[in-house]
Design a protein around this motif. Structure first.
Motif, PDB file in Angstrom:
ATOM      1  N   CYS A 209       0.895  -1.079  -0.292  1.00  0.00           N
ATOM      2  CA  CYS A 209      -0.430   0.101   0.168  1.00  0.00           C
ATOM      3  C   CYS A 209       0.846   1.045   0.141  1.00  0.00           C
ATOM      4  O   CYS A 209       0.381   2.423  -0.343  1.00  0.00           O
ATOM      5  N   ASN A 213       0.374   3.485  -2.524  1.00  0.00           N
ATOM      6  CA  ASN A 213      -0.242   4.617  -2.560  1.00  0.00           C
ATOM      7  C   ASN A 213       1.040   6.061  -2.512  1.00  0.00           C
ATOM      8  O   ASN A 213       0.410   6.961  -3.112  1.00  0.00           O
ATOM      9  N   ALA A 269      -7.351  -6.322  -4.098  1.00  0.00           N
ATOM     10  CA  ALA A 269      -5.747  -5.820  -4.694  1.00  0.00           C
ATOM     11  C   ALA A 269      -6.174  -6.586  -6.413  1.00  0.00           C
ATOM     12  O   ALA A 269      -4.782  -5.730  -6.825  1.00  0.00           O
ATOM     13  N   ALA A 301      -8.218   0.635  -4.200  1.00  0.00           N
ATOM     14  CA  ALA A 301      -7.359   0.900  -3.818  1.00  0.00           C
ATOM     15  C   ALA A 301      -7.295   0.898  -2.065  1.00  0.00           C
ATOM     16  O   ALA A 301      -6.412   0.763  -1.561  1.00  0.00           O
ATOM     17  N   ASN A 302      -8.363   2.324  -2.243  1.00  0.00           N
ATOM     18  CA  ASN A 302      -8.691   3.332  -1.021  1.00  0.00           C
ATOM     19  C   ASN A 302      -8.831   2.141   0.487  1.00  0.00           C
ATOM     20  O   ASN A 302      -8.012   2.632   1.523  1.00  0.00           O
ATOM     21  N   LEU A 304      -8.017  -1.095   1.432  1.00  0.00           N
ATOM     22  CA  LEU A 304      -6.983  -2.526   1.628  1.00  0.00           C
ATOM     23  C   LEU A 304      -5.925  -1.988   3.089  1.00  0.00           C
ATOM     24  O   LEU A 304      -5.869  -2.844   3.768  1.00  0.00           O
ATOM     25  N   TYR A 305      -5.858  -0.670   2.865  1.00  0.00           N
ATOM     26  CA  TYR A 305      -4.916  -0.698   4.609  1.00  0.00           C
ATOM     27  C   TYR A 305      -5.395  -0.839   5.877  1.00  0.00           C
ATOM     28  O   TYR A 305      -5.162  -2.016   6.599  1.00  0.00           O
ATOM     29  N   THR A 359       1.543   0.378  -9.298  1.00  0.00           N
ATOM     30  CA  THR A 359       0.630   0.111  -8.494  1.00  0.00           C
ATOM     31  C   THR A 359       0.278  -1.519  -8.681  1.00  0.00           C
ATOM     32  O   THR A 359       0.086  -2.159  -8.438  1.00  0.00           O
ATOM     33  N   HIS A 363      -0.593  -4.086  -6.016  1.00  0.00           N
ATOM     34  CA  HIS A 363      -1.275  -4.926  -5.627  1.00  0.00           C
ATOM     35  C   HIS A 363      -1.605  -6.224  -6.430  1.00  0.00           C
ATOM     36  O   HIS A 363      -2.159  -6.914  -5.476  1.00  0.00           O
ATOM     37  N   GLY A 393      -5.202   4.991   4.047  1.00  0.00           N
ATOM     38  CA  GLY A 393      -3.710   4.305   3.404  1.00  0.00           C
ATOM     39  C   GLY A 393      -2.708   4.831   2.797  1.00  0.00           C
ATOM     40  O   GLY A 393      -1.972   4.832   2.512  1.00  0.00           O
TER      41      GLY A 393
END
Length: 430
Positions: A209, A213, A269, A301-302, A304-305, A359, A363, A393
């Motif tokens: 991430c 990110n 991911a 993606a946002n 994930l963390y 990315t 991912h 994240g």
């Protein structure tokens, strides 16, 4: 009533801080591209911010212990204001890299102090609500700051002055408070070995991430600029990814509370990797397809963390949340610092679309790692999992954010038990 007013004043201070941070981060990337900074310099500007932010998270608690919360916050806000104005006066790449590091340091310190006040007024009943509102305000304010660039533009002095005003106004809620200063700030509790033993997936997720990110947050505006978008187009391109990413936290979190969180990590991911690959293959110019793909990327993606933090906490023993979350913060920060520099060099060699090579790779690695670990260890029963909590994240999470997180309550209880004198018995009040 006084506590309620104080909480909302702190929310306002945090909103102003995040608004200025969102505007400044997007502005420097686009304005730097317009000034014809090299891609490596633009990447190092993002690296500088992350290095400064991590340094601030580690050292600002010591500063606060010496001079107090209000003075420390005032210093952070003042230096942050001066820094963004110096970005206007010293328009060259080396200066911006150094100033961006200083800005990250001050931003981390100011955010931690606001969070420590919120942590002081929160109790066990209200902590979850306060934490949720705080995270929502941060995401919304940062996005509004990015959208503001569509109004201010990037030329001249106006966007820099607007950012400076936002930073200096953030000091007012804490400067005017008459409440006692809260307890000392939380220092990051770091135990990388414990994190990896508890959840290898979470450790890999934090680094992946960070790499993705950090690269996206710093260089996606440059990608938009190279594709021919103006300041307004870049602002909305970035904002749509952020908005869809914030919305995605709700269904992703609820789903991860019901099924194996690693399945959610694989799905998100994998989707982010596919979207990155499509951006590489299609390389769309300005238009609907670009906005749709960026929205899909943000949606995938946002969250994930936050899912990775929840997954690590599922396997943590009681009292270990702060150490595990602190270790994830350190690994995330390393990725955030390295990612922009690596991506900028790749973009210089292969073109702007190479941003999404970074990315897609990281991912993809995360999705494969989560899949492999499912074959090694079974999931935690849904009834035994700690609830998911939304969490960004990127560069907004500090050790004090971890302390405010309701999942840290057991850690605080353990500390209180350790500090209680041996001859004190726990029972009902007389």
């Amino acid at each position: 009533m006084a506590s309620v007013i104080k909480i909302y004043a702190l929310f306002l201070g945090s909103a102003l801080l995040m608004f200025g941070g969102g505007l400044q981060g997007l502005l420097l990337s686009v304005r730097g591209a317009e000034e014809e900074f090299s891609l490596l310099a633009l990447g190092l500007i993002g690296t500088g911010w992350s290095v400064g932010f991590v340094a601030g998270s580690i050292t600002v608690p010591m500063i606060v212990r010496k001079v107090g919360h209000i003075r420390a916050f005032s210093v952070m806000a003042a230096i942050g204001t001066v820094t963004i104005l110096l970005n206007l006066l010293w328009i060259n790449d080396v200066s911006w890299i150094v100033l961006r590091a200083l800005s990250g340091f001050c931003f981390a310190g100011a955010a931690m102090i606001v969070e420590s006040w919120l942590n002081e007024v929160a109790d066990n009943r209200s902590r979850g609500t306060i934490f949720s509102i705080y995270v929502t305000i941060n995401m919304a304010s940062s996005t509004l700051g990015q959208i503001a660039m569509s109004v201010t533009g990037t030329a001249g002095y106006i966007p820099f002055v607007v950012g400076a005003i936002s930073f200096i106004c953030a000091v007012l809620p804490t400067a005017l408070t008459s409440s006692p200063q809260p307890k000392p700030l939380s220092s990051a509790k770091l135990d990388i070995g414990l994190l990896y033993r508890t959840s290898p997936v979470a450790a890999i997720a934090a680094f992946s991430c960070g790499m993705a990110n950090g690269s996206f947050g710093t260089l996606a505006p440059v990608y938009g600029y190279e594709q021919g978008l103006d300041a307004s187009g870049i602002a909305f391109l970035f904002a749509i990814a952020a908005i869809l990413g914030a919305i995605a936290q709700i269904p992703a979190g609820r789903l991860s509370d019901r099924i194996d969180r690693r399945l959610v990590l694989i799905g998100l991911a994998g989707a982010a990797a596919v979207v990155g690959s499509l951006l590489i293959l299609i390389n769309p110019g300005p238009g609907v397809i670009m906005y749709v793909l960026f929205a899909a990327y943000g949606f995938a993606a946002n969250p994930l963390y936050a899912v990775a933090v929840a997954h690590a906490n599922d396997f943590a023993r009681e009292g270990e949340f702060a150490k595990i979350a602190g270790g994830m913060l350190l690994i995330l920060g390393v990725g955030l610092a390295i990612g922009p520099a690596v991506a900028s060099m790749l973009m210089g060699a292969l073109g702007p679309v190479a941003l999404f090579v970074i990315t897609a790779i990281f991912h993809g690695v995360l999705a494969l790692t989560a899949f492999a670990r499912m074959r090694v260890r079974g999931p935690v029963d849904a009834a035994e999992r700690a609830p998911f909590r939304s969490m960004s994240g990127d560069r907004q999470v500090t050790p004090e954010t971890v302390a405010l997180d309701p999942r840290a309550d057991s850690d605080e209880a353990d500390i209180r038990d350790e500090e209680r004198p041996a001859n004190v018995q726990i029972g009902t009040q007389p």
